[in-house]
Motif scaffolding. Structure first.
Motif, PDB file in Angstrom:
ATOM      1  N   UNK A   1     -82.734  44.280 -56.473  1.00 30.60           N
ATOM      2  CA  UNK A   1     -81.729  43.211 -56.405  1.00 30.60           C
ATOM      3  C   UNK A   1     -82.410  41.954 -55.892  1.00 30.60           C
ATOM      4  N   UNK A   2     -82.264  40.868 -56.619  1.00 30.46           N
ATOM      5  CA  UNK A   2     -82.873  39.588 -56.253  1.00 30.46           C
ATOM      6  C   UNK A   2     -81.860  38.756 -55.477  1.00 30.46           C
ATOM      7  N   UNK A   3     -82.198  38.368 -54.276  1.00 38.57           N
ATOM      8  CA  UNK A   3     -81.318  37.578 -53.417  1.00 38.57           C
ATOM      9  C   UNK A   3     -81.844  36.150 -53.352  1.00 38.57           C
ATOM     10  N   UNK A   4     -81.080  35.219 -53.925  1.00 42.78           N
ATOM     11  CA  UNK A   4     -81.480  33.816 -54.041  1.00 42.78           C
ATOM     12  C   UNK A   4     -80.501  32.938 -53.274  1.00 42.78           C
ATOM     13  N   UNK A   5     -81.031  31.913 -52.577  1.00 43.25           N
ATOM     14  CA  UNK A   5     -80.180  31.142 -51.686  1.00 43.25           C
ATOM     15  C   UNK A   5     -79.990  29.692 -52.039  1.00 43.25           C
ATOM     16  N   UNK A   6     -79.235  29.024 -51.210  1.00 39.24           N
ATOM     17  CA  UNK A   6     -78.870  27.610 -51.318  1.00 39.24           C
ATOM     18  C   UNK A   6     -80.088  26.744 -51.628  1.00 39.24           C
ATOM     19  N   UNK A   7     -79.879  25.710 -52.458  1.00 32.37           N
ATOM     20  CA  UNK A   7     -80.979  24.868 -52.918  1.00 32.37           C
ATOM     21  C   UNK A   7     -81.791  24.244 -51.780  1.00 32.37           C
ATOM     22  N   UNK A   8     -81.139  23.878 -50.696  1.00 34.44           N
ATOM     23  CA  UNK A   8     -81.851  23.225 -49.602  1.00 34.44           C
ATOM     24  C   UNK A   8     -82.161  24.145 -48.435  1.00 34.44           C
ATOM     25  N   UNK A   9     -81.224  25.032 -48.111  1.00 37.09           N
ATOM     26  CA  UNK A   9     -81.353  25.870 -46.919  1.00 37.09           C
ATOM     27  C   UNK A   9     -81.878  27.268 -47.210  1.00 37.09           C
ATOM     28  N   UNK A  10     -81.908  27.662 -48.463  1.00 40.04           N
ATOM     29  CA  UNK A  10     -82.382  28.988 -48.811  1.00 40.04           C
ATOM     30  C   UNK A  10     -81.354  30.059 -48.493  1.00 40.04           C
ATOM     31  N   UNK A  11     -81.800  31.297 -48.469  1.00 43.86           N
ATOM     32  CA  UNK A  11     -80.925  32.422 -48.156  1.00 43.86           C
ATOM     33  C   UNK A  11     -80.510  32.354 -46.688  1.00 43.86           C
ATOM     34  N   UNK A  12     -79.237  32.600 -46.412  1.00 44.53           N
ATOM     35  CA  UNK A  12     -78.736  32.574 -45.032  1.00 44.53           C
ATOM     36  C   UNK A  12     -79.507  33.574 -44.168  1.00 44.53           C
ATOM     37  N   UNK A  13     -79.690  33.238 -42.893  1.00 43.60           N
ATOM     38  CA  UNK A  13     -80.517  34.050 -41.997  1.00 43.60           C
ATOM     39  C   UNK A  13     -80.001  35.477 -41.865  1.00 43.60           C
TER      40      UNK A  13
END
Length: 262
Positions: free
Chosen positions: A209-221
């Motif tokens: 499973x690929x987990x991709x995050x917000x354009x500026x902040x990335x994946x949430x901590x």
């Protein structure tokens, strides 16, 4: 084929509302596909639409005429209208003059992750979301899970960027990604510019499973902490990071390369 000539027509008012409001599309469970390619893809992969809407100026277009014929053969509603009325609905500049009204799929609640999937955490840009859907479909990944903060996948901009991928993948929206990751039966790989493990050093010849995050902040901590792996794509030069859609494409096709190399 019926014809609409007035902006006061009830169907036209409904279409205008759907065209201009994401909230209206969510509430109605319907959206509009604008353009020949999307309409052709929908016909081929999902069948007849709820309604086919065509600008009178497009009736002589051979591709449009063929689509109308298929819709009428399937007993779908077809409505023509003057170009000025159609153009007030369409968000495509210099478009062909054809759109479908369709119902957005209603899927069962997400189960345990067992097949390769994409998890989108708070992605804001519709173009990025659409590009990721397109890359996922091209790489053979058919399950997509979106957090509540991710752009609405059935919006016109996402639909145009995905180029028909919506009709070959299952898209789950408003998903609690943390619960999904915790219960996953496969590795969950989060992309991060601060990771030390290279993408190319991970065994990807299996479902992940690929987990991709917000354009500026990335994946949430909190989600990063739950991931099985945090991976980085090595790159040269002075650019800090890749665009998230480009990052996704690299990840998906590295997985496909490894699978096909076995």
């Amino acid at each position: 084929m019926k014809t609409i000539t007035s902006r006061d027509n009830p169907l036209y008012k409904d279409l205008k509302h759907l065209a201009g409001s994401s909230q209206a599309r969510r509430k109605a469970g319907q959206t509009l596909l604008d353009g020949v390619h999307l309409c052709q893809s929908y016909l081929a992969l999902r069948g007849a639409p709820l309604h086919c809407i065509v600008a009178e100026g497009a009736l002589a277009n051979p591709e449009v005429a063929d689509i109308i014929m298929q819709c009428e053969s399937a007993h779908a509603y077809v409505t023509a209208m003057p170009d000025a009325l159609y153009n007030a609905l369409s968000q495509v500049e210099h478009g062909v003059g054809l759109m479908f009204l369709i119902a957005t799929p209603v899927l069962a609640a997400p189960g345990v992750l067992t097949a390769s999937a994409v998890l989108l955490d708070n992605l804001q840009d519709p173009g990025n979301v659409g590009s990721i859907l397109r890359s996922a479909a091209a790489a053979g990944i058919t399950q997509v899970y979106c957090s509540s903060g991710t752009a609405f996948c059935w919006s016109p901009k996402v639909l145009r960027a995905a180029m028909g991928a919506h009709f070959v993948v299952d898209i789950h929206e408003n998903v609690d990604l943390a619960e999904l990751v915790k219960a996953a039966a496969i590795p969950v790989l989060a992309t991060s510019g601060y990771a030390t493990q290279r993408l190319y050093d991970v065994d990807l010849a299996r479902p992940v499973a690929w987990l991709l995050g917000h354009e500026g902040q990335g994946v949430a901590h909190d989600l990063l902490a739950l991931a099985t792996h945090q991976v980085v794509i090595p790159h040269l030069g002075q650019i800090e990071s890749l665009n998230v859609a480009a990052c996704a494409a690299v990840c998906f096709f590295e997985q496909l390369r490894q699978i096909q190399s076995k």
